[in-house]
Design an enzyme around this catalytic site. Structure first.
Site, PDB file in Angstrom:
ATOM      1  N   LYS A 238     -17.182  34.058  44.922  1.00  0.00           N
ATOM      2  CA  LYS A 238     -15.893  33.532  45.401  1.00  0.00           C
ATOM      3  C   LYS A 238     -14.813  34.595  45.256  1.00  0.00           C
ATOM      4  O   LYS A 238     -14.903  35.491  44.420  1.00  0.00           O
ATOM      5  CB  LYS A 238     -15.483  32.261  44.656  1.00  0.00           C
ATOM      6  CG  LYS A 238     -15.180  32.412  43.151  1.00  0.00           C
ATOM      7  CD  LYS A 238     -13.768  32.859  42.811  1.00  0.00           C
ATOM      8  CE  LYS A 238     -13.602  33.105  41.316  1.00  0.00           C
ATOM      9  NZ  LYS A 238     -12.460  33.939  40.948  1.00  0.00           N
TER      10      LYS A 238
ATOM     11  N   GLY B  65     -16.647  40.749  37.447  1.00  0.00           N
ATOM     12  CA  GLY B  65     -15.872  41.314  38.546  1.00  0.00           C
ATOM     13  C   GLY B  65     -14.793  40.405  39.093  1.00  0.00           C
ATOM     14  O   GLY B  65     -14.123  40.754  40.065  1.00  0.00           O
TER      15      GLY B  65
ATOM     16  N   GLY C 282     -19.500  35.371  39.253  1.00  0.00           N
ATOM     17  CA  GLY C 282     -20.948  35.603  39.214  1.00  0.00           C
ATOM     18  C   GLY C 282     -21.643  34.743  38.169  1.00  0.00           C
ATOM     19  O   GLY C 282     -22.675  34.134  38.450  1.00  0.00           O
TER      20      GLY C 282
ATOM     21  N   SER D 251     -20.560  31.934  36.926  1.00  0.00           N
ATOM     22  CA  SER D 251     -20.439  30.539  37.374  1.00  0.00           C
ATOM     23  C   SER D 251     -21.451  30.249  38.474  1.00  0.00           C
ATOM     24  O   SER D 251     -22.043  29.165  38.524  1.00  0.00           O
ATOM     25  CB  SER D 251     -19.033  30.273  37.906  1.00  0.00           C
ATOM     26  OG  SER D 251     -18.078  30.567  36.912  1.00  0.00           O
TER      27      SER D 251
ATOM     28  N   ASP E 162     -14.914  27.585  37.072  1.00  0.00           N
ATOM     29  CA  ASP E 162     -15.264  27.940  38.449  1.00  0.00           C
ATOM     30  C   ASP E 162     -16.608  27.356  38.901  1.00  0.00           C
ATOM     31  O   ASP E 162     -16.985  27.512  40.060  1.00  0.00           O
ATOM     32  CB  ASP E 162     -15.348  29.469  38.609  1.00  0.00           C
ATOM     33  CG  ASP E 162     -13.998  30.152  38.455  1.00  0.00           C
ATOM     34  OD1 ASP E 162     -12.963  29.468  38.587  1.00  0.00           O
ATOM     35  OD2 ASP E 162     -13.991  31.374  38.206  1.00  0.00           O
TER      36      ASP E 162
HETATM   37  O1  C5P Z   1     -13.612  28.106  32.183  1.00  0.00           O
HETATM   38  P1  C5P Z   1     -14.102  29.463  31.836  1.00  0.00           P
HETATM   39  O2  C5P Z   1     -15.091  29.455  30.702  1.00  0.00           O
HETATM   40  O3  C5P Z   1     -14.626  30.241  33.018  1.00  0.00           O
HETATM   41  O4  C5P Z   1     -12.844  30.268  31.348  1.00  0.00           O
HETATM   42  C1  C5P Z   1     -12.968  31.483  30.639  1.00  0.00           C
HETATM   43  C2  C5P Z   1     -11.651  31.800  29.952  1.00  0.00           C
HETATM   44  O5  C5P Z   1     -10.659  32.126  30.931  1.00  0.00           O
HETATM   45  C3  C5P Z   1     -11.043  30.671  29.141  1.00  0.00           C
HETATM   46  O6  C5P Z   1     -11.559  30.655  27.847  1.00  0.00           O
HETATM   47  C4  C5P Z   1      -9.555  31.033  29.152  1.00  0.00           C
HETATM   48  O7  C5P Z   1      -9.290  32.056  28.232  1.00  0.00           O
HETATM   49  C5  C5P Z   1      -9.384  31.640  30.541  1.00  0.00           C
HETATM   50  N1  C5P Z   1      -8.925  30.625  31.520  1.00  0.00           N
HETATM   51  C6  C5P Z   1      -7.627  30.178  31.455  1.00  0.00           C
HETATM   52  N2  C5P Z   1      -7.187  29.246  32.366  1.00  0.00           N
HETATM   53  C7  C5P Z   1      -7.999  28.789  33.330  1.00  0.00           C
HETATM   54  C8  C5P Z   1      -9.331  29.251  33.435  1.00  0.00           C
HETATM   55  C9  C5P Z   1      -9.764  30.178  32.509  1.00  0.00           C
HETATM   56  O8  C5P Z   1      -6.851  30.587  30.578  1.00  0.00           O
HETATM   57  N3  C5P Z   1      -7.541  27.900  34.191  1.00  0.00           N
END
Ligand code: C5P
Length: 305
Positions: A12, A100, A104, A106, A139
């Site tokens: 994405k 990147g 990836g 996700s 994601d």
């Molecule tokens: O949801 P995911 O595990 O992919 O998110 C990884 C990190 O990215 C989270 O721990 C957070 O630090 C940051 N994040 C965020 N706000 C979001 C999505 C991700 O701060 N909406």
């Protein structure tokens, strides 16, 4: 052979990534427009004696090949919901750049969910799959859905968005990755210093949605934006050169993809994308340069090898 199932899952980019304030749960409130691109990871899940992960292709050394891999966590989570046997071999054929900003990890989780559900012939509702996906990462629901979608909340709440035709992109993959939490933390640091004058915040990107529905690439190009871009540029100042090189090579617009460091360049058509990709490759600013188009479908089953 019913002992294996394979899912193909797209990368994405975020056409718009508006980042709101940090929430109490450590996430940021978002208003984002996701678009799935024709760059895929294939995830195969096969019945085995124990849970294992094998990663093949670009960047395989940077991806954990153990139970901490998001695809392995997806299998374990789905097994606990539907009563499947999590002793599976997971094989990930990677094309999506690692770390990147193109989802990836996700994608691999979404692929593992779809493939394992098939392997176990699990009777799982789409809504339940999406809920498990959201518990794995912000994601992951979009990796299941594909197309173009408006993401709100932490990015996991999705609404499909109308988009006409195909858009053509060039992707410049950086030599070293960026950690998503580090980029969000850098944005918070920058905002604490300068009052976030450049923030798009969490307003819905209506103008861009109208442009997407029209299919007019010249209307879409000036509306690309990413609130995480200043943070990614702060952590990797070299990306400024990459963005400049893409525009000089003839792209209509360039933007850091998600938390970066991949830079995505929107081009007038498929031919222009090939020309821009050749120029960018020659300029040496990127580790790899790829072309891709979108929107494409989300995670879907394909015949195993
Ligand atoms: O949801 P995911 O595990 O992919 O998110 C990884 C990190 O990215 C989270 O721990 C957070 O630090 C940051 N994040 C965020 N706000 C979001 C999505 C991700 O701060 N909406």
């Amino acid at each position: 052979m019913m002992g294996a199932a394979t899912a193909r899952v797209p990368a994405k980019i975020n056409l718009h990534l508006g980042v709101g304030p940090l929430r109490d749960d450590g996430y940021h409130e978002l208003a984002t427009l996701f678009c799935a691109l024709s760059l895929y990871d294939d995830v195969t899940v096969r019945a085995a004696d124990e849970l294992s992960v094998t990663v093949r292709g670009d960047g395989r050394r940077e991806v954990p090949a153990d139970a901490t891999n998001l695809a392995a966590r997806a299998v374990v989570e789905l097994a606990s919901h539907v009563g499947g046997d999590p002793r599976v071999e997971i094989i990930i054929d990677k094309t999506i750049p690692v770390a990147g900003g193109m989802a990836g990890g996700s994608a691999d989780a979404a692929g593992a969910l779809v493939a394992a559900a098939r392997l176990w012939r699990a009777d799982v509702e789409r809504a339940e799959l999406v809920e498990i996906a959201a518990s794995l990462g912000s994601d992951v629901p979009f990796s299941l859905a594909g197309g173009v979608a408006l993401g709100t909340g932490r990015g996991e709440r999705l609404l499909p968005v109308l988009s006409r035709g195909q858009f053509h992109w060039v992707l410049a993959v950086a030599r070293t990755g960026l950690s998503t939490p580090a980029v969000y933390a850098e944005l918070d640091r920058l905002r604490s210093r300068d009052d976030a004058a450049t923030s798009a915040g969490t307003d819905r990107p209506d103008e861009l949605m109208v442009a997407l529905a029209s299919g007019d690439v010249t209307a879409v190009a000036p509306l690309l934006r990413n609130d995480l871009q200043p943070a990614a540029l702060s952590l990797q100042p070299m990306l400024r050169r990459t963005l400049r090189a893409g525009r000089e090579a003839g792209a209509l617009a360039g933007v850091v993809s998600g938390s970066g460091p991949t830079c995505a360049f929107l081009c007038a058509d498929a031919q222009a994308a090939i020309t821009v990709a050749a120029e960018l490759s020659g300029s040496g600013v990127a580790k790899a340069v790829r072309t891709a188009s979108g929107p494409v479908a989300g995670a879907r089953l394909i015949p195993p090898d």
